[in-house]
Design a protein around this motif. Structure first.
Motif, mmCIF file in Angstrom:
data_model
loop_
_atom_site.group_PDB
_atom_site.id
_atom_site.type_symbol
_atom_site.label_atom_id
_atom_site.label_comp_id
_atom_site.label_asym_id
_atom_site.label_seq_id
_atom_site.Cartn_x
_atom_site.Cartn_y
_atom_site.Cartn_z
ATOM 1 N N ILE A 77 1.106 -1.725 0.029
ATOM 2 C CA ILE A 77 -0.124 -0.555 0.256
ATOM 3 C C ILE A 77 1.160 1.459 -0.122
ATOM 4 O O ILE A 77 0.712 1.891 -0.571
ATOM 5 N N GLU A 78 2.268 1.298 0.914
ATOM 6 C CA GLU A 78 3.174 2.728 0.723
ATOM 7 C C GLU A 78 3.491 2.667 -0.315
ATOM 8 O O GLU A 78 3.406 3.534 -1.103
ATOM 9 N N LYS A 79 3.904 1.522 -1.475
ATOM 10 C CA LYS A 79 4.412 1.201 -2.433
ATOM 11 C C LYS A 79 3.816 2.286 -3.388
ATOM 12 O O LYS A 79 4.129 2.330 -4.529
ATOM 13 N N CYS A 80 2.296 1.847 -3.485
ATOM 14 C CA CYS A 80 1.708 2.807 -4.361
ATOM 15 C C CYS A 80 0.999 3.829 -3.491
ATOM 16 O O CYS A 80 0.024 4.331 -4.664
ATOM 17 N N GLY A 81 1.838 4.166 -3.000
ATOM 18 C CA GLY A 81 1.250 5.393 -2.576
ATOM 19 C C GLY A 81 0.967 6.208 -1.394
ATOM 20 O O GLY A 81 -0.157 7.093 -1.128
ATOM 21 N N GLY A 82 0.349 4.703 -0.321
ATOM 22 C CA GLY A 82 -0.759 4.800 0.515
ATOM 23 C C GLY A 82 -2.005 4.668 0.792
ATOM 24 O O GLY A 82 -1.935 4.684 1.014
ATOM 25 N N TYR A 83 -1.695 3.633 -0.849
ATOM 26 C CA TYR A 83 -3.001 3.392 -1.384
ATOM 27 C C TYR A 83 -2.609 2.259 -1.745
ATOM 28 O O TYR A 83 -1.968 2.651 -2.638
ATOM 29 N N ALA A 84 -4.206 1.427 -2.450
ATOM 30 C CA ALA A 84 -4.062 0.815 -3.400
ATOM 31 C C ALA A 84 -5.364 0.799 -4.135
ATOM 32 O O ALA A 84 -7.311 1.056 -3.055
ATOM 33 N N ILE A 85 -5.958 0.605 -5.204
ATOM 34 C CA ILE A 85 -6.820 0.866 -6.199
ATOM 35 C C ILE A 85 -7.305 -1.020 -6.410
ATOM 36 O O ILE A 85 -6.653 -1.926 -7.348
ATOM 37 N N ILE A 86 -8.506 -1.172 -6.281
ATOM 38 C CA ILE A 86 -9.521 -2.759 -6.674
ATOM 39 C C ILE A 86 -9.805 -1.978 -8.021
ATOM 40 O O ILE A 86 -10.283 -0.715 -8.267
ATOM 41 N N ASP A 87 -10.161 -3.328 -8.846
ATOM 42 C CA ASP A 87 -10.591 -3.354 -10.124
ATOM 43 C C ASP A 87 -12.312 -3.193 -9.579
ATOM 44 O O ASP A 87 -12.940 -2.601 -8.560
ATOM 45 N N GLY A 88 -13.416 -3.372 -11.005
ATOM 46 C CA GLY A 88 -14.291 -2.946 -10.714
ATOM 47 C C GLY A 88 -15.728 -3.655 -11.067
ATOM 48 O O GLY A 88 -14.832 -5.286 -11.203
ATOM 49 N N GLY A 89 -16.232 -3.939 -11.535
ATOM 50 C CA GLY A 89 -17.376 -4.716 -11.876
ATOM 51 C C GLY A 89 -16.956 -5.239 -12.945
ATOM 52 O O GLY A 89 -16.999 -5.275 -13.476
ATOM 53 N N HIS A 144 -9.802 -7.250 -17.448
ATOM 54 C CA HIS A 144 -8.531 -8.018 -16.687
ATOM 55 C C HIS A 144 -7.469 -6.125 -17.040
ATOM 56 O O HIS A 144 -7.294 -5.484 -16.802
ATOM 57 N N LEU A 145 -7.743 -6.538 -18.276
ATOM 58 C CA LEU A 145 -6.899 -5.146 -18.879
ATOM 59 C C LEU A 145 -7.243 -4.144 -18.627
ATOM 60 O O LEU A 145 -6.499 -2.639 -18.892
ATOM 61 N N ASP A 146 -8.748 -4.110 -19.140
ATOM 62 C CA ASP A 146 -9.301 -2.318 -19.122
ATOM 63 C C ASP A 146 -8.941 -2.277 -17.769
ATOM 64 O O ASP A 146 -8.819 -0.726 -18.183
ATOM 65 N N TYR A 147 -9.621 -2.491 -17.205
ATOM 66 C CA TYR A 147 -9.408 -2.172 -14.812
ATOM 67 C C TYR A 147 -8.130 -1.770 -15.117
ATOM 68 O O TYR A 147 -7.428 -0.926 -14.994
ATOM 69 N N LEU A 148 -6.769 -2.277 -15.629
ATOM 70 C CA LEU A 148 -5.728 -2.431 -15.530
ATOM 71 C C LEU A 148 -5.307 -0.691 -16.336
ATOM 72 O O LEU A 148 -4.030 0.194 -15.614
ATOM 73 N N ASP A 149 -5.627 -0.790 -17.348
ATOM 74 C CA ASP A 149 -5.751 0.788 -17.940
ATOM 75 C C ASP A 149 -5.914 1.797 -17.046
ATOM 76 O O ASP A 149 -5.746 3.212 -17.140
ATOM 77 N N ALA A 150 -7.160 1.194 -16.280
ATOM 78 C CA ALA A 150 -7.882 2.272 -15.624
ATOM 79 C C ALA A 150 -7.453 2.712 -14.171
ATOM 80 O O ALA A 150 -7.892 3.827 -13.879
ATOM 81 N N GLY A 151 -5.798 1.952 -13.973
ATOM 82 C CA GLY A 151 -4.954 2.021 -12.984
ATOM 83 C C GLY A 151 -4.781 1.297 -11.437
ATOM 84 O O GLY A 151 -4.453 1.979 -10.673
ATOM 85 N N ALA A 152 -6.147 0.520 -12.002
ATOM 86 C CA ALA A 152 -5.738 -0.873 -10.643
ATOM 87 C C ALA A 152 -5.207 -1.061 -10.901
ATOM 88 O O ALA A 152 -4.291 -1.772 -11.671
ATOM 89 N N ASN A 153 -4.442 -1.549 -9.338
ATOM 90 C CA ASN A 153 -3.187 -2.400 -8.600
ATOM 91 C C ASN A 153 -2.977 -4.113 -8.603
ATOM 92 O O ASN A 153 -2.400 -4.615 -8.146
ATOM 93 N N GLN A 189 -7.468 8.676 -10.588
ATOM 94 C CA GLN A 189 -7.160 10.207 -10.806
ATOM 95 C C GLN A 189 -7.594 11.010 -9.494
ATOM 96 O O GLN A 189 -7.430 12.308 -8.467
ATOM 97 N N ALA A 190 -9.158 10.741 -8.512
ATOM 98 C CA ALA A 190 -9.290 11.277 -7.686
ATOM 99 C C ALA A 190 -7.826 10.906 -6.643
ATOM 100 O O ALA A 190 -7.852 12.237 -5.101
ATOM 101 N N ILE A 191 -7.324 9.564 -6.118
ATOM 102 C CA ILE A 191 -6.883 9.035 -4.958
ATOM 103 C C ILE A 191 -5.189 9.937 -5.861
ATOM 104 O O ILE A 191 -4.739 10.880 -5.291
ATOM 105 N N CYS A 192 -5.290 10.092 -7.102
ATOM 106 C CA CYS A 192 -3.526 11.122 -7.795
ATOM 107 C C CYS A 192 -3.530 11.744 -7.828
ATOM 108 O O CYS A 192 -3.081 12.826 -8.028
ATOM 109 N N GLN A 193 -4.836 12.830 -7.908
ATOM 110 C CA GLN A 193 -5.139 14.035 -8.288
ATOM 111 C C GLN A 193 -4.607 14.550 -8.998
ATOM 112 O O GLN A 193 -4.432 15.341 -9.900
ATOM 113 N N LYS A 194 -4.604 13.491 -10.413
ATOM 114 C CA LYS A 194 -4.614 14.275 -11.450
ATOM 115 C C LYS A 194 -4.564 13.390 -12.723
ATOM 116 O O LYS A 194 -5.684 11.920 -12.527
ATOM 117 N N PRO A 195 -4.853 13.416 -13.755
ATOM 118 C CA PRO A 195 -5.001 12.804 -14.966
ATOM 119 C C PRO A 195 -4.984 11.600 -15.657
ATOM 120 O O PRO A 195 -3.432 11.518 -14.941
#
Length: 343
Positions: free
Chosen positions: A17-29, A62-71, A336-342
């Motif tokens: 989590i720390e390596k990801c910047g203090g958070y981690a992002i799961i994929d979606g539906g 899976h790739l769609d969600y990786l492209d969206a930023g999921a770790n 984007q909300a977590i990273c605060q950048k596009p």
């Protein structure tokens, strides 16, 4: 995989989590996206049907969600069970192979994504060191109710005949196969009741992990009906307390729960555990099991969903994602909300 085991499972999860910047992002539906790509999921196997009919779509989602930023990407094994595959006429060996395939497809997607990143950033990294963002594979284990395919995981009513031994026998082989297939952790999802949390399945899960000598860690996420209770009416405090007591469990949280309840649930969970809290709500719609469809209730659009992320983070959550009816756009918004950048 071993990196999560050595030196303490929970410590390693926190390091990631720390390596990801203090958070981690799961994929979606997952099923939502499979259907958008043309899959017909009107089947007791639900999204696991695509492990048989269209594994290329599983990899693509899976790739769609990786492209969206999921770790963290969750395998298409939520409703995949040996018993369920046998009910469709497949042999036990075929069912076991399909469970392994669910992990293999996620691993392949991760490799493809890393390869794409290396090519896309080839000019950038010519004079710099390129560091791959951590991506974990979470092998999904749905509750017993998911196998019943009657919406039980949204109600938590299994009947008196289901005992701890029933549940241990049901889950043991599936857990072992998934754990031995190369996943980084096991995701026990949509746990609906105290039966599966306190005296029975929660302990059954932990016992199976220990009895089979399984080393990889797990997370537990509960399906809740309000800010204080899982869908059966049992207290989230009691359920989270049991999860906290297991050394195999490295994160605790909620999934497939309306966004409006998440803030209160995070606050409750934080009262009984210091483990990382994960939240991946659904869209806020209501699932009607009799007709296998979602209907508008207090559903929120993706922009509204994402607007809650900062509040959930401030409440103490550190792992975020989406469940039913959320999309890569949802995950992109969270990133984007977590990273605060596009992205």
């Amino acid at each position: 995989m071993m990196g999560l085991v050595e030196g303490g499972k929970e410590k390693k999860m926190r390091e990631i989590i720390e390596k990801c910047g203090g958070y981690a992002i799961i994929d979606g539906g997952f099923a939502t996206e499979l259907e958008r790509h043309g899959a017909d999921l009107k089947d007791p196997l639900w999204s696991a049907k695509c492990l048989i009919t269209s594994p290329h779509l599983v990899r693509r989602v899976h790739l769609d969600y990786l492209d969206a930023g999921a770790n963290i990407i969750i395998t298409a094994s939520y409703q995949a069970t040996i018993q369920g595959f046998e009910a469709k006429g497949l042999s036990r060996e075929e069912g076991e192979a399909l469970l392994r395939r669910s992990v293999k497809l996620a691993l392949e997607a991760r490799d493809i994504y890393y390869e794409r990143c290396t090519k896309d950033f080839s000019d950038f990294i010519r004079d710099q060191t390129y560091s791959k963002r951590p991506i974990l594979i979470a092998a999904s284990v749905g509750s017993y109710g998911a196998y019943l395919a009657d919406g039980s995981e949204y109600r938590g009513d299994y009947g008196d005949a289901v005992t701890v031994e029933t549940l241990k026998d049901f889950h043991r082989d599936r857990i072992k196969i998934l754990a031995d297939s190369g996943a980084d952790l096991i995701a026990f999802e949509t746990i609906p009741n105290l039966l599966e949390a306190k005296s029975n399945l929660m302990q059954a899960y932990a016992q199976v992990l220990e009895e089979e000598g399984i080393e990889i860690p797990a997370w537990f996420s509960f399906s809740c009906k309000d800010e204080s209770n899982v869908v059966s009416g049992d207290s989230i405090l009691d359920c989270a307390s049991i999860a906290d007591s297991s050394t195999q469990v490295v994160a605790v949280g909620v999934n497939c729960t309306a966004p409006r309840f998440i803030h209160g649930l995070i606050s409750s969970i934080k009262k009984v555990t210091s483990k990382p809290v994960l939240v991946y709500p659904n869209s806020g719609e209501t699932y009607i099991a009799e007709s296998s469809r979602w209907v508008k209730s207090s559903g929120v659009d993706e922009e509204d969903f994402v607007s809650h992320i900062g509040k959930w983070r401030d409440a103490g959550a550190s792992i975020f994602g989406g469940c039913c009816r959320t999309t890569p756009n949802t995950i992109r918004g969270i990133t984007q909300a977590i990273c605060q950048k596009p992205l």
